[in-house]
Design a protein around this motif. Structure first.
Motif, PDB file in Angstrom:
ATOM      1  N   GLU A 153       0.826  -1.210   0.000  1.00  0.00           N
ATOM      2  CA  GLU A 153       0.000   0.000   0.000  1.00  0.00           C
ATOM      3  C   GLU A 153       0.858   1.257   0.000  1.00  0.00           C
ATOM      4  O   GLU A 153       0.603   2.213  -0.745  1.00  0.00           O
ATOM      5  CB  GLU A 153      -0.936  -0.011   1.211  1.00  0.00           C
ATOM      6  CG  GLU A 153      -2.031  -1.058   1.169  1.00  0.00           C
ATOM      7  CD  GLU A 153      -1.515  -2.479   1.386  1.00  0.00           C
ATOM      8  OE1 GLU A 153      -2.198  -3.416   0.969  1.00  0.00           O
ATOM      9  OE2 GLU A 153      -0.406  -2.641   1.959  1.00  0.00           O
ATOM     10  N   GLU A 154       1.889   1.263   0.825  1.00  0.00           N
ATOM     11  CA  GLU A 154       2.794   2.420   0.888  1.00  0.00           C
ATOM     12  C   GLU A 154       3.598   2.540  -0.407  1.00  0.00           C
ATOM     13  O   GLU A 154       3.802   3.639  -0.931  1.00  0.00           O
ATOM     14  CB  GLU A 154       3.730   2.277   2.082  1.00  0.00           C
ATOM     15  CG  GLU A 154       4.640   3.493   2.293  1.00  0.00           C
ATOM     16  CD  GLU A 154       5.561   3.361   3.481  1.00  0.00           C
ATOM     17  OE1 GLU A 154       6.359   4.293   3.717  1.00  0.00           O
ATOM     18  OE2 GLU A 154       5.504   2.314   4.173  1.00  0.00           O
ATOM     19  N   ALA A 155       4.035   1.406  -0.932  1.00  0.00           N
ATOM     20  CA  ALA A 155       4.809   1.406  -2.173  1.00  0.00           C
ATOM     21  C   ALA A 155       3.976   1.930  -3.335  1.00  0.00           C
ATOM     22  O   ALA A 155       4.477   2.645  -4.215  1.00  0.00           O
ATOM     23  CB  ALA A 155       5.319   0.005  -2.475  1.00  0.00           C
ATOM     24  N   ALA A 156       2.699   1.582  -3.347  1.00  0.00           N
ATOM     25  CA  ALA A 156       1.813   1.990  -4.440  1.00  0.00           C
ATOM     26  C   ALA A 156       1.606   3.504  -4.471  1.00  0.00           C
ATOM     27  O   ALA A 156       1.246   4.072  -5.514  1.00  0.00           O
ATOM     28  CB  ALA A 156       0.466   1.293  -4.310  1.00  0.00           C
ATOM     29  N   ARG A 157       1.870   4.167  -3.357  1.00  0.00           N
ATOM     30  CA  ARG A 157       1.703   5.638  -3.303  1.00  0.00           C
ATOM     31  C   ARG A 157       2.924   6.383  -3.842  1.00  0.00           C
ATOM     32  O   ARG A 157       2.894   7.606  -4.006  1.00  0.00           O
ATOM     33  CB  ARG A 157       1.430   6.069  -1.862  1.00  0.00           C
ATOM     34  CG  ARG A 157       0.063   5.612  -1.339  1.00  0.00           C
ATOM     35  CD  ARG A 157      -0.283   6.335  -0.047  1.00  0.00           C
ATOM     36  NE  ARG A 157       0.531   5.882   1.068  1.00  0.00           N
ATOM     37  CZ  ARG A 157       0.192   4.891   1.893  1.00  0.00           C
ATOM     38  NH1 ARG A 157      -0.942   4.249   1.714  1.00  0.00           N
ATOM     39  NH2 ARG A 157       0.988   4.553   2.893  1.00  0.00           N
ATOM     40  N   GLN A 158       3.994   5.673  -4.125  1.00  0.00           N
ATOM     41  CA  GLN A 158       5.207   6.306  -4.634  1.00  0.00           C
ATOM     42  C   GLN A 158       5.103   6.541  -6.147  1.00  0.00           C
ATOM     43  O   GLN A 158       4.312   5.916  -6.838  1.00  0.00           O
ATOM     44  CB  GLN A 158       6.437   5.425  -4.331  1.00  0.00           C
ATOM     45  CG  GLN A 158       6.545   4.970  -2.890  1.00  0.00           C
ATOM     46  CD  GLN A 158       6.558   6.115  -1.898  1.00  0.00           C
ATOM     47  OE1 GLN A 158       7.299   7.089  -2.060  1.00  0.00           O
ATOM     48  NE2 GLN A 158       5.729   6.013  -0.866  1.00  0.00           N
ATOM     49  N   ASP A 159       5.929   7.463  -6.648  1.00  0.00           N
ATOM     50  CA  ASP A 159       5.976   7.750  -8.088  1.00  0.00           C
ATOM     51  C   ASP A 159       6.934   6.770  -8.754  1.00  0.00           C
ATOM     52  O   ASP A 159       8.138   7.014  -8.823  1.00  0.00           O
ATOM     53  CB  ASP A 159       6.433   9.191  -8.317  1.00  0.00           C
ATOM     54  CG  ASP A 159       6.327   9.628  -9.777  1.00  0.00           C
ATOM     55  OD1 ASP A 159       6.241   8.737 -10.652  1.00  0.00           O
ATOM     56  OD2 ASP A 159       6.334  10.836 -10.046  1.00  0.00           O
ATOM     57  N   ALA A 160       6.405   5.648  -9.207  1.00  0.00           N
ATOM     58  CA  ALA A 160       7.238   4.586  -9.762  1.00  0.00           C
ATOM     59  C   ALA A 160       8.048   5.051 -10.966  1.00  0.00           C
ATOM     60  O   ALA A 160       9.223   4.692 -11.122  1.00  0.00           O
ATOM     61  CB  ALA A 160       6.366   3.390 -10.145  1.00  0.00           C
ATOM     62  N   LYS A 161       7.446   5.863 -11.817  1.00  0.00           N
ATOM     63  CA  LYS A 161       8.144   6.322 -13.015  1.00  0.00           C
ATOM     64  C   LYS A 161       9.347   7.168 -12.652  1.00  0.00           C
ATOM     65  O   LYS A 161      10.422   7.033 -13.246  1.00  0.00           O
ATOM     66  CB  LYS A 161       7.186   7.114 -13.898  1.00  0.00           C
ATOM     67  CG  LYS A 161       7.769   7.456 -15.259  1.00  0.00           C
ATOM     68  CD  LYS A 161       6.720   8.054 -16.180  1.00  0.00           C
ATOM     69  CE  LYS A 161       7.300   8.308 -17.567  1.00  0.00           C
ATOM     70  NZ  LYS A 161       6.280   8.851 -18.496  1.00  0.00           N
TER      71      LYS A 161
ATOM     72  N   LEU B 211       4.922  -4.969  -6.565  1.00  0.00           N
ATOM     73  CA  LEU B 211       5.656  -4.118  -5.629  1.00  0.00           C
ATOM     74  C   LEU B 211       6.532  -4.942  -4.690  1.00  0.00           C
ATOM     75  O   LEU B 211       7.402  -4.402  -4.019  1.00  0.00           O
ATOM     76  CB  LEU B 211       4.666  -3.268  -4.827  1.00  0.00           C
ATOM     77  CG  LEU B 211       3.746  -2.399  -5.699  1.00  0.00           C
ATOM     78  CD1 LEU B 211       2.593  -1.853  -4.871  1.00  0.00           C
ATOM     79  CD2 LEU B 211       4.526  -1.270  -6.347  1.00  0.00           C
ATOM     80  N   GLY B 212       6.272  -6.229  -4.607  1.00  0.00           N
ATOM     81  CA  GLY B 212       7.146  -7.144  -3.880  1.00  0.00           C
ATOM     82  C   GLY B 212       7.154  -7.055  -2.373  1.00  0.00           C
ATOM     83  O   GLY B 212       8.057  -7.602  -1.730  1.00  0.00           O
ATOM     84  N   GLN B 213       6.153  -6.414  -1.758  1.00  0.00           N
ATOM     85  CA  GLN B 213       6.153  -6.248  -0.311  1.00  0.00           C
ATOM     86  C   GLN B 213       5.266  -7.253   0.416  1.00  0.00           C
ATOM     87  O   GLN B 213       5.219  -7.274   1.641  1.00  0.00           O
ATOM     88  CB  GLN B 213       5.728  -4.819   0.047  1.00  0.00           C
ATOM     89  CG  GLN B 213       6.563  -3.738  -0.615  1.00  0.00           C
ATOM     90  CD  GLN B 213       8.055  -3.910  -0.357  1.00  0.00           C
ATOM     91  OE1 GLN B 213       8.491  -3.977   0.786  1.00  0.00           O
ATOM     92  NE2 GLN B 213       8.836  -3.986  -1.427  1.00  0.00           N
ATOM     93  N   GLY B 214       4.538  -8.070  -0.317  1.00  0.00           N
ATOM     94  CA  GLY B 214       3.836  -9.193   0.291  1.00  0.00           C
ATOM     95  C   GLY B 214       2.482  -8.970   0.929  1.00  0.00           C
ATOM     96  O   GLY B 214       2.090  -9.743   1.803  1.00  0.00           O
TER      97      GLY B 214
END
Length: 384
Positions: A217-225, A235-238
């Motif tokens: 959830e936290e990873a999904a809020r980041q700007d991946a690009k 995102l690999g965080q499980g």
């Protein structure tokens, strides 16, 4: 056909009924209530529930345990368990004044199918977030039952044992896979399993780990690009592994991977993935494309070595027309795929994966289908 855990007939002096707890969850605040100083389950229920707790579930104070003269009830890993060998079917624990939630019911001792949920919640998403064992009242079991033995009562499924034939229909069709079946192995008779549409999450996992991020959830809020990562990948965080009741999902090389032998297709992981990468597919021999990237060719190759580049070679060479392109990646239609190797042969990046199914699965399915057909034709009733 494999059978296991069959129930022995009632011993002398025992009733033909046995206590059953229509709750298998541990999200109703059991630990909190147990430590609250409440002297009874009625007192605990009256004290109220906190947000995120099942308001219909077991509170775990143990009023039922204290009235059981056979010592047949116990709390085990946060769940109320009935020892069927000790229970004599007296029904003391099922009294209204003992269980204010009405969770303990007397059922035939020879029953083989059980629905351990009494949730009255209407929203599927709320049920899934509250309890992994919660019934979502999808009615698939109702429609599947050849005897009309299953119905929805106050937003959860209930079995009428006077009609139940003990077949596997409700077990297989249950979307949530919460129906307990003591005759059939749920991992072998399932129709569908989960599949992760990504195989290249290692870079993302390592990046987010270095940033101190510990949840999808936290990873999904980041700007991946901006981070040089795939915008649609795992995102690999499980978060998916945390909700799986069957230990069927693990993080392998930075990416969520579903073990089809363990997965039963309950769909909990599909709700847990914030990227929507996990889908449900038929459990049959077929090919899969573990990629959902919508980026163009050059951007894909910059961030992932295992992405589908949408070259369309697989589509052009599929003899059954089972492959089509969707948002710059290939998708295989399981209804048309005949599990030939053509798409894998022509894929220049070796992206396409094969889902193999053991031969005994096909044999058992055939046996179960024949058994169900026999039950319908002969009109057999009652539980085995």
């Amino acid at each position: 056909m494999e059978k296991k855990n069959q129930i022995n007939p009632a011993s002398p002096g025992m009733s033909d009924e046995v206590a059953f707890v229509a709750c298998a969850g541990s999200a109703a605040g059991k630990k909190r209530f147990a430590k609250s100083g409440c002297s009874s389950c009625s007192e605990a229920v009256a004290s109220g529930f906190e947000r995120g707790e099942c308001r219909s579930g077991c509170v775990g104070v143990g009023s039922c345990i204290s009235v059981c003269k056979q010592n047949a009830l116990r709390i085990e890993e946060g769940k109320l368990v009935v020892d069927r060998e000790l229970c004599n079917g007296c029904g003391d624990c099922a009294a209204d004044e003992v269980c204010p939630q009405g969770l303990i019911r007397m059922i035939p001792r020879k029953a083989t199918n059980f629905i351990p949920c009494s949730s009255t919640e209407e929203e599927e998403e709320v049920v899934r977030k509250t309890c992994g064992y919660g019934c979502i009242a999808c009615s698939e079991c109702v429609r599947a039952c050849p005897k009309g033995a299953v119905s929805i009562v106050e937003n959860h499924a209930v079995i009428d044992y006077s009609k139940c034939a003990g077949c596997e229909a409700c077990t297989i069709k249950c979307r949530k896979k919460i129906i307990v079946d003591t005759l059939h192995d749920l991992t072998k008779i399932k129709e569908k399993v989960a599949f992760v549409r990504c195989s290249g999450g290692k870079k993302a996992q390592e990046k987010y780990k270095s940033m101190g991020i510990q949840s999808c959830e936290e990873a999904a809020r980041q700007d991946a690009k901006a981070l040089g990562l795939c915008t649609t990948g795992c995102l690999g965080q499980g978060s998916c592994t945390a909700v799986c009741r069957y230990d069927a999902i693990s993080i392998v090389d930075g990416t969520a991977y579903v073990d089809p032998d363990k997965c039963v297709g309950c769909r909990d992981c599909t709700f847990a993935c914030p990227k929507g990468l996990i889908t449900i597919v038929p459990y049959q021999g077929m090919k899969q494309v573990p990629c959902s990237s919508t980026a163009d060719y050059e951007d894909k190759r910059k961030v992932c070595d295992s992405a589908c580049v949408a070259c369309e070679d697989c589509k052009a060479n599929c003899p059954n027309g089972a492959i089509y392109m969707e948002e710059r990646h290939a998708v295989i239609d399981p209804e048309l795929c005949e599990n030939c190797n053509m798409c894998q042969y022509v894929c220049m990046y070796n992206v396409i994966r094969e889902q193999s199914v053991p031969e005994y699965i096909y044999l058992q399915r055939e046996a179960l289908e024949n058994e169900a057909l026999d039950n319908r034709e002969t009109g057999k009733g009652g539980n085995r």
